[in-house]
Design an enzyme around this catalytic site. Structure first.
Site, PDB file in Angstrom:
ATOM      1  N   ASP A 168       0.703  -1.333   0.077  1.00  0.00           N
ATOM      2  CA  ASP A 168       0.015  -0.022   0.183  1.00  0.00           C
ATOM      3  C   ASP A 168       0.982   1.519  -0.110  1.00  0.00           C
ATOM      4  O   ASP A 168       0.306   2.575   0.117  1.00  0.00           O
ATOM      5  CB  ASP A 168      -1.042   0.064   1.166  1.00  0.00           C
ATOM      6  N   TYR A 263      10.597   4.104   1.584  1.00  0.00           N
ATOM      7  CA  TYR A 263      11.665   3.163   1.831  1.00  0.00           C
ATOM      8  C   TYR A 263      13.126   3.019   1.556  1.00  0.00           C
ATOM      9  O   TYR A 263      13.964   2.692   2.034  1.00  0.00           O
ATOM     10  CB  TYR A 263      11.043   1.709   1.539  1.00  0.00           C
TER      11      TYR A 263
END
Ligand code: G6P
Ligand code: MN
Length: 439
Positions: A168, A263
């Protein structure tokens, strides 16, 4: 009518999925919902809560819960997978081992991800084997982490399986970008490439055909914005995400060609991430003491009160994304989602057999990825190292070879040298004896 099963139904990521399923059950033609988990206590708490909540809100869906996988899979049409062998307890142990040794400790990036992969790959393979026997026509939508490594294992072991591996994060970031530009998310077409938790946006075309990326780049370079946090309304009460949405902009400022997935902070800003990590209170601790405590306390309260009145589950991106994909399959909508699939030439100068995260059109036949073309040397170089690490991790989990595990560990960009890598590997192995394959 469709039977939906949540594998790992006792997860505290379930509530948003359960709420979206409830709201959209008619569209999805869902008549049955099963929460399956190996953890009896957690699944019975969430299961009983959900039964009560669905019933009291007038849902016609039959809800049940079980610790029996065969029973859960019987006649299933959709399997939403999100398992976590060893729970967040093991996550926190891994994080601490890494941090104590001076390297990134995170559940998907660095060796926390390696350790999680070693725990989860055997279980996921066993589950998919059962699926092939019991409900071979069911679609599996997988949220289980570390998705990058896991998707590599799944598509290698089951090339024909009806599995779509998803995350997501891209849609969450896209939502923030859309809000920043005061646009409807649906009106922007995003082009993205990479691997899970390791990718970039190359363009974001609005409803007039204009690419918004140059404007975003200019606003970042000129200092007009230094974060996207305030446009990410779901996690504004969570300092980790506030900081993360800021670091994402810092990375974009330093490497302005493409817009980064947040990330990448673990690989491109490891100094900052290390300085901010607290070995006595990691993200795993935060999840256990925060979200998990809150959700299970609420389940217990509701069960004791005998009514779910005054209680509600929160819908959100996590639930909507997976349900949107199921909906796209059911109604053959051929909408565009960013998912993890075999590259198959989508990125023309990258390993054809590797799993990549790219946009795809999803309908009743599954995901058909778009063509990305050639990617630049910088991104390709980072991806090749990361992909080698991911593949070697899968090899280690499947073969049980210590030597292969060591190669995987040393390939990880967060590991400075052999000595640190070996030490962390050995400590992780010791702490995960119960879960990893024997090395
Ligand atoms: C995002 C990522 C997921 C990850 C989650 C972590 O949604 O896409 O892969 O699991 O964040 O959440 P947590 O609150 O458990 O740290
Ligand atoms: Mn994710």
């Amino acid at each position: 009518a469709n039977k939906f099963v949540i594998i790992g139904g006792g997860s505290t990521q379930s509530p948003s999925i359960l709420e979206v399923l409830r709201q959209r059950s008619a569209d999805l033609d869902m008549n049955q919902l099963v929460l399956y988990d190996t953890d009896e206590e957690r699944v019975s708490l969430l299961g009983q809560y959900t039964k009560m909540y669905y019933k009291e809100t007038g849902s016609p869906v039959h809800v049940s819960y079980t610790t029996n996988l065969e029973e859960a899979l019987q006649d299933a049409d959709f399997l939403f997978m999100q398992i976590r062998p060893g729970l967040n307890k093991q996550r926190a142990i891994d994080e601490k081992i890494c941090i104590r040794n001076g390297v990134i400790g995170q559940e998907t990036c660095g060796l926390g991800g390696f350790s999680f992969a070693m725990r989860v790959i055997p279980d996921i393979i066993a589950i998919i084997k059962k699926v092939k026997q019991i409900c071979p026509n069911a679609w599996i939508l997988n949220y289980t982490n570390p998705e990058a490594i896991l998707s590599e294992a799944i598509y290698r072991e089951f090339p024909e399986a009806k599995v779509i591996c998803i995350c997501d994060m891209p849609i969450s970031i896209e939502g923030a970008i859309a809000q920043y530009f005061h646009k409807d998310l649906k009106d922007i077409t995003f082009k993205y490439f990479g691997m899970n938790h390791f990718g970039w946006w190359t363009s974001m075309i609005d409803e007039n055909g204009k690419d918004l990326l140059p404007q975003l780049r200019e606003d970042v370079q000129s200092g007009k914005i230094d974060t996207l946090a305030q446009w990410n309304d779901e996690t504004l009460d969570d300092q980790y995400w506030i900081d993360t949405y800021k670091r994402m902009i810092t990375i974009f400022k330093r490497f302005p060609e493409y817009f980064p997935n947040c990330y990448l902070q673990y690989y491109l800003m490891p100094d900052v991430m290390m300085a901010e990590s607290d070995v006595n209170f990691t993200r795993g601790d935060w999840v256990m003491q925060g979200r998990e405590k809150r959700i299970f306390t609420e389940c217990r309260r509701v069960l004791k009160a005998g009514t779910a009145k005054g209680s509600s589950l929160n819908s959100g991106v996590h639930g909507n994304y997976i349900v949107d994909i199921a909906n796209a399959i059911i109604h053959n909508t051929r909408e565009r989602f960013t998912v993890n699939q075999k590259n198959n030439g989508a990125i023309s100068n990258f390993d054809t057999d590797a799993v990549v995260e790219v946009p795809a059109y999803i309908g009743s036949m599954g995901a058909e990825t778009i063509s990305i073309g050639k990617i630049p040397t910088f991104h390709k170089g980072l991806m090749e190292l990361q992909k080698a690490y991911e593949k070697r991790t899968v090899d280690a989990a499947l073969s049980g070879s210590y030597q292969v595990a060591l190669e995987a560990v040393v390939l990880n960009k967060t590991i400075p040298d052999y000595h640190v890598g070996k030490k962390v590997l050995d400590e992780l192995y010791e702490a995960n004896k119960e879960y990893w394959p024997e090395l």
